[in-house]
Motif scaffolding. Structure first.
Motif, PDB file in Angstrom:
ATOM      1  N   TYR A  15       0.825  -1.196   0.000  1.00  0.00           N
ATOM      2  CA  TYR A  15       0.000   0.000   0.000  1.00  0.00           C
ATOM      3  C   TYR A  15       0.864   1.252   0.000  1.00  0.00           C
ATOM      4  O   TYR A  15       0.552   2.233  -0.674  1.00  0.00           O
ATOM      5  CB  TYR A  15      -0.959   0.016   1.190  1.00  0.00           C
ATOM      6  CG  TYR A  15      -2.066  -0.997   1.076  1.00  0.00           C
ATOM      7  CD1 TYR A  15      -2.825  -1.110  -0.089  1.00  0.00           C
ATOM      8  CD2 TYR A  15      -2.373  -1.865   2.123  1.00  0.00           C
ATOM      9  CE1 TYR A  15      -3.839  -2.049  -0.203  1.00  0.00           C
ATOM     10  CE2 TYR A  15      -3.382  -2.796   2.016  1.00  0.00           C
ATOM     11  CZ  TYR A  15      -4.110  -2.885   0.851  1.00  0.00           C
ATOM     12  OH  TYR A  15      -5.110  -3.801   0.745  1.00  0.00           O
ATOM     13  N   ILE A  18       2.154   1.744  -3.535  1.00  0.00           N
ATOM     14  CA  ILE A  18       1.098   2.257  -4.415  1.00  0.00           C
ATOM     15  C   ILE A  18       0.851   3.733  -4.135  1.00  0.00           C
ATOM     16  O   ILE A  18       0.734   4.548  -5.051  1.00  0.00           O
ATOM     17  CB  ILE A  18      -0.204   1.431  -4.249  1.00  0.00           C
ATOM     18  CG1 ILE A  18       0.003   0.018  -4.797  1.00  0.00           C
ATOM     19  CG2 ILE A  18      -1.373   2.119  -4.935  1.00  0.00           C
ATOM     20  CD1 ILE A  18      -1.127  -0.926  -4.466  1.00  0.00           C
ATOM     21  N   THR A  19       0.788   4.082  -2.858  1.00  0.00           N
ATOM     22  CA  THR A  19       0.571   5.479  -2.477  1.00  0.00           C
ATOM     23  C   THR A  19       1.719   6.346  -2.964  1.00  0.00           C
ATOM     24  O   THR A  19       1.498   7.443  -3.505  1.00  0.00           O
ATOM     25  CB  THR A  19       0.424   5.600  -0.945  1.00  0.00           C
ATOM     26  OG1 THR A  19      -0.643   4.746  -0.523  1.00  0.00           O
ATOM     27  CG2 THR A  19       0.129   7.029  -0.530  1.00  0.00           C
ATOM     28  N   ALA A  22       1.429   6.861  -6.658  1.00  0.00           N
ATOM     29  CA  ALA A  22       0.358   7.810  -6.972  1.00  0.00           C
ATOM     30  C   ALA A  22       0.791   9.243  -6.673  1.00  0.00           C
ATOM     31  O   ALA A  22       0.540  10.161  -7.467  1.00  0.00           O
ATOM     32  CB  ALA A  22      -0.904   7.453  -6.193  1.00  0.00           C
ATOM     33  N   ILE A  48      -1.837   5.498 -14.724  1.00  0.00           N
ATOM     34  CA  ILE A  48      -1.730   5.394 -13.261  1.00  0.00           C
ATOM     35  C   ILE A  48      -2.809   4.457 -12.727  1.00  0.00           C
ATOM     36  O   ILE A  48      -2.540   3.586 -11.889  1.00  0.00           O
ATOM     37  CB  ILE A  48      -1.843   6.792 -12.612  1.00  0.00           C
ATOM     38  CG1 ILE A  48      -0.597   7.613 -12.926  1.00  0.00           C
ATOM     39  CG2 ILE A  48      -2.035   6.673 -11.097  1.00  0.00           C
ATOM     40  CD1 ILE A  48      -0.712   9.073 -12.537  1.00  0.00           C
ATOM     41  N   GLU A  49      -4.039   4.627 -13.221  1.00  0.00           N
ATOM     42  CA  GLU A  49      -5.118   3.745 -12.780  1.00  0.00           C
ATOM     43  C   GLU A  49      -4.843   2.304 -13.174  1.00  0.00           C
ATOM     44  O   GLU A  49      -5.081   1.374 -12.397  1.00  0.00           O
ATOM     45  CB  GLU A  49      -6.449   4.214 -13.364  1.00  0.00           C
ATOM     46  CG  GLU A  49      -6.965   5.497 -12.752  1.00  0.00           C
ATOM     47  CD  GLU A  49      -8.208   6.012 -13.443  1.00  0.00           C
ATOM     48  OE1 GLU A  49      -8.556   5.512 -14.542  1.00  0.00           O
ATOM     49  OE2 GLU A  49      -8.833   6.930 -12.886  1.00  0.00           O
ATOM     50  N   THR A  51      -1.898   0.944 -13.655  1.00  0.00           N
ATOM     51  CA  THR A  51      -0.818   0.449 -12.792  1.00  0.00           C
ATOM     52  C   THR A  51      -1.353   0.121 -11.403  1.00  0.00           C
ATOM     53  O   THR A  51      -0.999  -0.902 -10.810  1.00  0.00           O
ATOM     54  CB  THR A  51       0.311   1.497 -12.686  1.00  0.00           C
ATOM     55  OG1 THR A  51       0.791   1.774 -13.997  1.00  0.00           O
ATOM     56  CG2 THR A  51       1.447   0.995 -11.822  1.00  0.00           C
ATOM     57  N   ALA A  52      -2.206   0.985 -10.876  1.00  0.00           N
ATOM     58  CA  ALA A  52      -2.801   0.739  -9.555  1.00  0.00           C
ATOM     59  C   ALA A  52      -3.650  -0.523  -9.570  1.00  0.00           C
ATOM     60  O   ALA A  52      -3.623  -1.314  -8.615  1.00  0.00           O
ATOM     61  CB  ALA A  52      -3.627   1.942  -9.121  1.00  0.00           C
ATOM     62  N   ASP A  53      -4.402  -0.735 -10.655  1.00  0.00           N
ATOM     63  CA  ASP A  53      -5.217  -1.947 -10.759  1.00  0.00           C
ATOM     64  C   ASP A  53      -4.350  -3.205 -10.796  1.00  0.00           C
ATOM     65  O   ASP A  53      -4.654  -4.205 -10.148  1.00  0.00           O
ATOM     66  CB  ASP A  53      -6.112  -1.893 -12.009  1.00  0.00           C
ATOM     67  CG  ASP A  53      -7.226  -0.872 -11.886  1.00  0.00           C
ATOM     68  OD1 ASP A  53      -7.518  -0.447 -10.752  1.00  0.00           O
ATOM     69  OD2 ASP A  53      -7.799  -0.499 -12.941  1.00  0.00           O
ATOM     70  N   ALA A  55      -1.324  -3.454  -9.594  1.00  0.00           N
ATOM     71  CA  ALA A  55      -0.706  -3.611  -8.272  1.00  0.00           C
ATOM     72  C   ALA A  55      -1.702  -4.224  -7.289  1.00  0.00           C
ATOM     73  O   ALA A  55      -1.347  -5.090  -6.490  1.00  0.00           O
ATOM     74  CB  ALA A  55      -0.207  -2.269  -7.757  1.00  0.00           C
ATOM     75  N   ALA A  56      -2.960  -3.767  -7.344  1.00  0.00           N
ATOM     76  CA  ALA A  56      -3.988  -4.328  -6.462  1.00  0.00           C
ATOM     77  C   ALA A  56      -4.208  -5.804  -6.760  1.00  0.00           C
ATOM     78  O   ALA A  56      -4.360  -6.624  -5.846  1.00  0.00           O
ATOM     79  CB  ALA A  56      -5.283  -3.539  -6.611  1.00  0.00           C
TER      80      ALA A  56
END
Length: 127
Positions: A15, A18-19, A22, A48-49, A51-53, A55-56
């Protein structure tokens, strides 16, 4: 650290990563000289979205693997515990058998001595 603490630490680190990503992306976007090209900003946001997806999803996959590893560890621990109990039980049985064998050897020696005395007595009586 036990497994649950390691798992929690891994979640926190993911987390945090990811933070941080971002925040860096937002800072990079804010440093752009102009926002004249909305399509490039939208592209950055979409990347970015995305990459975040990813990573999640990776965190979820890692979490599932950690859970499976914990279950395997629990099964292995239970198997080891059963093996140790069986070894202790077998040790007790071996000790009891050794006592029985020792008693048999002692009685066999006594019987051998008795046979020897009987033979000696028979020889003396025959003379």
């Amino acid at each position: 650290m036990d497994v649950k603490e390691k798992k929690m630490l891994q979640y926190l680190l993911c987390y945090a990563a990811i933070t941080a990503a971002a925040v860096c992306a937002i800072a990079y976007l804010c440093r752009q000289p102009t926002a004249a090209n909305d399509s490039s900003a939208t592209g950055y946001v979409e990347r970015i979205e995305s990459t975040a997806d990813r990573a999640a999803a990776a965190i979820g996959d890692g979490s599932g693997r950690i859970d499976a590893a914990e279950e395997a560890l629990d099964r292995a621990t239970a198997t080891i515990d059963r093996g140790q109990k069986a070894a202790a039980d077998n040790k007790e049985r071996i000790e009891r058998l050794q006592n029985i064998i020792d008693g048999c050897v002692k009685r066999n020696q006594q019987a051998t001595e008795l046979v020897k005395r009987i033979k000696d007595t028979n020889r003396q009586g025959a003379e």
